[in-house]
Design a protein around this motif. Structure first.
Motif, short mmCIF file in Angstrom:
data_model
loop_
_atom_site.label_atom_id
_atom_site.label_comp_id
_atom_site.label_asym_id
_atom_site.label_seq_id
_atom_site.Cartn_x
_atom_site.Cartn_y
_atom_site.Cartn_z
N ALA A 40 0.86 -1.19 0.00
CA ALA A 40 0.00 0.00 0.00
C ALA A 40 0.89 1.23 0.00
O ALA A 40 1.80 1.35 0.83
CB ALA A 40 -0.91 0.00 1.23
N THR A 69 -9.22 -0.37 0.48
CA THR A 69 -9.08 0.87 -0.29
C THR A 69 -10.00 1.95 0.26
O THR A 69 -9.59 3.11 0.44
CB THR A 69 -9.41 0.63 -1.78
OG1 THR A 69 -8.52 -0.37 -2.30
CG2 THR A 69 -9.24 1.91 -2.59
N SER A 99 -2.77 3.69 -3.04
CA SER A 99 -2.76 2.73 -4.14
C SER A 99 -2.34 1.38 -3.57
O SER A 99 -1.40 1.30 -2.78
CB SER A 99 -1.78 3.17 -5.22
OG SER A 99 -2.18 4.39 -5.80
N PRO A 149 -7.87 -1.11 -6.19
CA PRO A 149 -6.78 -2.05 -5.89
C PRO A 149 -6.58 -3.01 -7.06
O PRO A 149 -7.52 -3.30 -7.80
CB PRO A 149 -7.31 -2.79 -4.65
CG PRO A 149 -8.80 -2.75 -4.80
CD PRO A 149 -9.10 -1.41 -5.42
#
Length: 226
Positions: free
Chosen positions: A76, A142, A162, A196
């Motif tokens: 992440a 997310t 992200s 994702p």
């Protein structure tokens, strides 16, 4: 009286001997516990409390080895984090965002998962999540990481991350280094999209240097040296 004296004397000697041994053993136990705590602390990031790279690697490998195809490894990366650090709140706001991200990742991964801070605004996670729930759980993560973070004086900062993830059954391996590299490539493929990306075999073909996707900070120097 004599027999009694003869019986008590050895017992007293044994007690003295055991006590003599117990003193250094107790001291060593205290020292060992203290050393263990210091080593554990050294393996954690001081800002977020998350595992550092080495600590995360050790725990994540336990997860991939134990759960095999039901393991999920991911990366992440916060979006536009530099703007937060350079904004009105400065580094204090950036630190608050990093700490909040760490808390959210930890809650999402659960007590049996592993979450680490690899450096800067980059985090890694490993958890037991079966094939049927992967996409849903990644979507939930997310959304969780996109919740605004409250900094000083109640000011809310918009954040986003992200996320890329990889799993052994798709790639045909439980090698953590490979899973992380492919997850990193998948994360980059979905950068700033708000979605994702669950890696497939095509992401394994993305060029890398020393196990890192080409273009990642530090890879140019390392690649040149290599």
């Amino acid at each position: 009286m004599a027999p009694t004296v003869r019986v008590q004397a050895p017992i007293g000697q044994r007690a003295l001997f055991i006590t003599t041994l117990a003193v250094p053993l107790t001291g060593w136990t205290v020292h060992a516990v203290s050393l263990h705590r210091k080593l554990s602390a050294a393996r954690r990031d001081p800002l977020t409390g998350l595992l550092g790279r080495d600590g995360f690697t050790a725990k994540a490998r336990q997860i991939t080895d134990r759960y095999g195809n039901s393991a999920l490894v991911g990366i992440a990366d916060l979006d536009h984090f530099k703007q937060i650090n350079d904004g009105p709140g400065g580094h204090a706001a950036g630190d608050r965002v990093l700490a909040a991200t760490a808390q959210r990742l930890t809650a999402w991964a659960g007590s049996r998962g592993a979450v680490g801070r690899l450096g800067g605004d980059e985090f890694a996670f490993a958890a037991r999540i079966g094939p049927a729930r992967r996409e849903l759980r990644l979507a939930q993560l997310t959304q969780l990481l996109a919740q605004p973070v409250e900094v000083d004086d109640g000011v809310l900062v918009d954040v986003a991350a992200s996320i890329g993830a990889a799993c052994p059954d798709v790639l045909g391996t439980t090698d953590l280094s490979l899973l992380q590299r492919v997850a990193d490539a998948a994360m980059y493929a979905g950068k700033h999209t708000g979605r994702p990306v669950l890696a497939n075999r095509s992401h394994a073909a993305v060029p890398s240097v020393n196990g890192r996707r080409t273009g990642r900070p530090g890879t140019d120097t390392l690649g040149a040296a290599a």
